[in-house]
Enzyme design. Structure first.
Site, PDB file in Angstrom:
ATOM      1  N   GLN A 124       6.728  43.633   9.032  1.00 50.87           N
ATOM      2  CA  GLN A 124       7.035  42.644  10.081  1.00 50.87           C
ATOM      3  C   GLN A 124       6.053  42.588  11.247  1.00 50.87           C
ATOM      4  OE1 GLN A 124      10.625  41.364  13.167  1.00 50.87           O
ATOM      5  NE2 GLN A 124      11.146  42.752  11.544  1.00 50.87           N
ATOM      6  N   GLY A 157      18.995  44.052  36.851  1.00 55.41           N
ATOM      7  CA  GLY A 157      18.111  43.571  37.903  1.00 55.41           C
ATOM      8  C   GLY A 157      18.865  43.634  39.228  1.00 55.41           C
TER       9      GLY A 157
END
Ligand code: CAO
Length: 416
Positions: free
Chosen positions: A17, A248
């Site tokens: 991948q 955050g």
């Protein structure tokens, strides 16, 4: 419409991948990507997790669209000769073999540079050159553990957890694509190629940089106020797993909606943006919280954030995740339904934007894949089916100057 990378020829020695995700994207943008695969076998993903017997698996088709396939045994003298010719006329060689495999094949960076000084050799490895683990072979989840994602993902009372997002594989491929384009730009100026190396550990860590931020904050102050462990739980000296916390400046959590008891995805992600406090209160019918000193600042809310989420869940009880978002969007609250792959596959907006595309494959028929997440005003990215194993071998050999008898002999000897 011509594509910006038209005229760039890429030898694609990638598999699984990480590398294929990179070269697929470059192929979408116009590069001639020649996937080099071992005769008879090819990329292991052709046969991994097959849903139709004898037909290339979706794992392969979804990572190798728009490429050409050349079968070539690069360990034979004839195979090495063909590869040498290809190197002389290509711009980029991309590989994600195990450490040292390209060198053992006889194609060291020094040798490739001698053959073609303009060549860009781009590699994905598990760890960077010189790292004390540089000899290790690495797959997706190994990289997530090595790059700091696993230790910081999941819940405090559970084990380190890997993400479904391919942070180790496709993410590393995207970093490599940026490296290749940068090296191509440098070559435009200097005429010289160079080696571009990206490690999966580094790429994961790059996406975990806010966790390195948190480690330093933790070292300094001993707690992290946006984590669910604050203020009632305990912190050790390492960044903990934060569950579904916002991470955050604004608290957030995954909240239950109508039907959660039977539908494991009847949830929304809800964010409490500091300046959106008043609209949140209005949306959930708690106007009295707007000016209440116990609630009106982010700091005041911190020690009761999970009670607040609980109140919002009460409000969500009779709303589906879609109904809830349709109400909350009117109040400008950052939120989203937790979407399943089935919902995404059938999402009309994603179909319209070309993010989910239906592609034709010679043997499997139609299948869905993820198209370009990058949109251009002057280019429409067209996703074509992936090549069958060796589909373009003869065509590529002819372009390299081999005649039909020579090509037949190469097939006979199983070089191609
Ligand atoms: N002709 C002849 N030989 C070929 C060939 C070809 N066309 N293509 C590959 N080979 C050979 C290689 O030369 C290598 O031979 P030697 O080891 O004898 O030198 C051999 O095939 C095996 O290559 P490999 O080490 O890459 O394959 P593996 O299945 O053992 O390991 C992986 C797979 C992914 C663990 C390893 O390639 C790796 O660590 N890659 C770097 C990190 C990476 O990209 N991982 C992400 C994969 S996506 O999850």
């Amino acid at each position: 419409m011509s594509k910006p990378l038209e005229g760039i020829k890429i030898i694609d020695f990638t598999h699984v991948q990480a590398g294929p995700a990179c070269t697929q994207m470059l192929a979408w943008f116009g590069a001639d990507v020649i996937k080099v695969e071992r005769p008879g076998a090819g990329d292991v993903t052709r046969s991994q997790l097959r849903d139709i017997p004898g037909v290339d698996a979706l794992y392969f088709t979804m990572l190798n669209s728009n490429k050409r396939s050349l079968t070539l045994d690069t360990k034979t003298p004839e195979g090495k000769e063909i590869l040498t010719k290809l190197i002389k006329e290509s711009d980029v060689l991309v590989e994600n073999f195990g450490p040292g495999a390209l060198d053992r094949m006889g194609f060291t960076w020094e040798h490739i540079r001698e053959l073609n000084p303009g060549m860009i050799v781009a590699s994905v490895k598990g760890f960077s050159d010189g790292h004390h683990y540089e000899d290790l072979k690495v797959y997706e989840n190994v990289a997530q553990c090595a790059g700091g994602a696993a230790s910081t993902t999941g819940f405090d009372d559970g084990p380190p957890t890997v993400s479904a997002a391919a942070l180790g594989d496709s993410n590393t491929g995207m970093h490599l694509a940026i490296g290749i384009l940068t090296a191509l730009r440098a070559r435009d100026v200097t005429g010289k190629g160079q080696k571009v190396a990206v490690s999966m550990q580094d790429s994961v860590l790059n996406l975990c940089r806010v966790k390195l931020r948190d480690q330093q904050r933790l070292d300094r102050v001993g707690y992290l106020e946006e984590y669910p462990q604050y203020p009632h739980g305990k912190f050790s000296d390492v960044v903990p797993r934060g569950g579904n916390a916002g991470g955050g400046g604004q608290p957030g959590w995954v909240l239950k909606c109508k039907g959660w008891e039977t539908d494991p995805n009847a949830y929304i992600y809800f964010t409490i943006q500091g300046h959106a406090w008043a609209p949140i209160c209005r949306a959930i019918g708690k106007e009295e919280w707007i000016d209440d000193p116990a609630y009106m600042t982010a700091q005041a809310r911190q020690d009761k954030i999970f009670d607040i989420f609980g109140t919002i869940e009460e409000w969500l009880k009779d709303k589906t995740k879609f109904e809830a978002v349709d109400i909350l969007r009117k109040f400008d609250i950052p939120c989203s339904p937790v979407l399943t792959m089935k919902e995404l596959a059938n999402d009309p907006s994603l179909r319209a934007s070309g993010t989910i595309v239906e592609v034709d494959h010679k043997e499997r028929g139609k299948y869905l894949t993820v198209g370009s997440p990058i949109k251009f005003s002057d280019m429409k990215v067209e996703v074509k089916g992936s090549p069958l194993l060796g589909e373009h071998t003869d065509e590529i050999l002819e372009q390299l100057g081999y005649n039909s008898q020579q090509i037949a002999a190469l097939h006979e000897q199983r070089v191609v």
